[in-house]
Design an enzyme around this catalytic site. Structure first.
Site, PDB file in Angstrom:
ATOM      1  N   GLY A  12      42.899  47.363  67.780  1.00 10.27           N
ATOM      2  CA  GLY A  12      42.064  46.916  69.153  1.00 10.27           C
ATOM      3  C   GLY A  12      42.591  47.434  70.401  1.00 10.27           C
ATOM      4  N   ASN A  14      41.618  50.115  71.758  1.00 11.46           N
ATOM      5  CA  ASN A  14      40.458  50.697  72.277  1.00 11.46           C
ATOM      6  C   ASN A  14      39.524  49.308  72.908  1.00 11.46           C
ATOM      7  OD1 ASN A  14      39.989  53.736  72.088  1.00 11.46           O
ATOM      8  ND2 ASN A  14      40.518  53.262  70.176  1.00 11.46           N
ATOM      9  N   ASN A 108      30.566  55.290  69.079  1.00 11.18           N
ATOM     10  CA  ASN A 108      31.620  54.976  68.357  1.00 11.18           C
ATOM     11  C   ASN A 108      32.788  56.089  68.972  1.00 11.18           C
ATOM     12  OD1 ASN A 108      33.284  54.694  65.799  1.00 11.18           O
ATOM     13  ND2 ASN A 108      33.009  56.852  65.164  1.00 11.18           N
ATOM     14  N   HIS A 110      35.734  58.631  67.978  1.00 14.06           N
ATOM     15  CA  HIS A 110      36.593  59.027  66.869  1.00 14.06           C
ATOM     16  C   HIS A 110      37.769  59.837  67.123  1.00 14.06           C
ATOM     17  CE1 HIS A 110      36.617  60.699  62.841  1.00 14.06           C
ATOM     18  NE2 HIS A 110      36.940  62.048  63.480  1.00 14.06           N
ATOM     19  N   GLU A 148      22.899  57.358  61.293  1.00  8.38           N
ATOM     20  CA  GLU A 148      23.541  56.870  59.958  1.00  8.38           C
ATOM     21  C   GLU A 148      24.543  57.887  59.476  1.00  8.38           C
ATOM     22  OE1 GLU A 148      20.559  57.110  56.561  1.00  8.38           O
ATOM     23  OE2 GLU A 148      21.588  55.332  55.813  1.00  8.38           O
ATOM     24  N   LYS A 178      46.433  57.272  73.475  1.00  5.22           N
ATOM     25  CA  LYS A 178      46.633  56.963  75.091  1.00  5.22           C
ATOM     26  C   LYS A 178      46.140  58.062  75.921  1.00  5.22           C
ATOM     27  CE  LYS A 178      51.091  56.280  77.520  1.00  5.22           C
ATOM     28  NZ  LYS A 178      51.291  57.276  78.451  1.00  5.22           N
TER      29      LYS A 178
END
Ligand code: GRF
Length: 207
Positions: A12, A14, A108, A110, A148, A178
């Protein structure tokens, strides 16, 4: 108030970056309304509780199938009336059933420069191992809208990081978190909240 739902599975950091950005007013007039994890041991849940944020654990194995799982996720997020859903290290792949319910409202983070080192099988430390194996000199992170197909939605922001000769997968992972992830995730939330971007033919443009 702009309401954010965050889906997590792990440490967690982020999520922490979002909470910090709200608390130091980099992200204004916003609140994390709910943090949902598919794992009860996710440290992200402790982080959320520390700030009095509502949490929920939804384990895939407690549901008959993915659709029922997603329907419960949808119910919670609708009840919280969230404006944006952030997948911050959420390890469950969501289907159209979920994605269609929140069109252009799911993002999201990534840890690679998409379209490199992404898609099925590319998660966690594997991404950084593969980048080092391939000998790339630049790595980074991407925030994108969720469709999707995994890691394939319109790209909102990317940040590049140089690879040093003595980098290991672990050092690279830390540097990308970071110096890239914790920066572009709050920035992307602001772009969406402040309506500074639109999607034109699958490409994100500034308004
Ligand atoms: C991050 O590297 C994120 O990009 C990926 O999963 C990791 C989650 O890390 N999707 P954390 O739980 O936010 O620390």
């Amino acid at each position: 108030m702009f309401k954010i739902g965050v889906l997590v599975s792990g440490s967690g950091t982020n999520l922490q970056a979002i909470i910090d950005a709200i608390n130091n007013k980099y992200i204004k007039n916003s609140v994390v309304s709910i943090v949902i994890s598919n794992k009860e041991e996710a440290f992200a849940l402790e982080r959320a509780k520390k700030y009095g944020i509502d949490t929920k654990v939804l384990k895939l194995s407690n549901f008959k199938n993915k659709v029922e799982y997603e329907n419960e996720l949808i119910n919670i997020l609708k009840e919280k009336d969230v404006d944006l859903i952030v997948l911050a290290g959420f390890m469950v792949i969501l289907t159209n059933n979920f994605v269609n319910m929140f069109e252009n409202k799911i993002i999201n983070i990534h840890p690679s420069l998409i379209p490199s080192f992404c898609g099925e099988g590319y998660y966690g430390i594997k991404i950084h191992e593969e980048a080092l194996k391939r000998g790339v000199k630049i790595v980074g992170a991407t925030v994108h809208f969720v469709i999707e197909e995994a890691d394939a939605g319109p790209i909102i922001l990317q940040k590049a990081i140089y690879v040093d000769d003595d980098d290991t997968p672990e050092s690279l992972q830390k540097k990308v978190l970071k110096n890239a992830e914790w920066k572009i995730l709050p920035e992307a939330i602001n772009l969406i909240k402040d309506k500074k971007i639109k999607i034109v033919e699958n490409v994100v443009r500034r308004i």
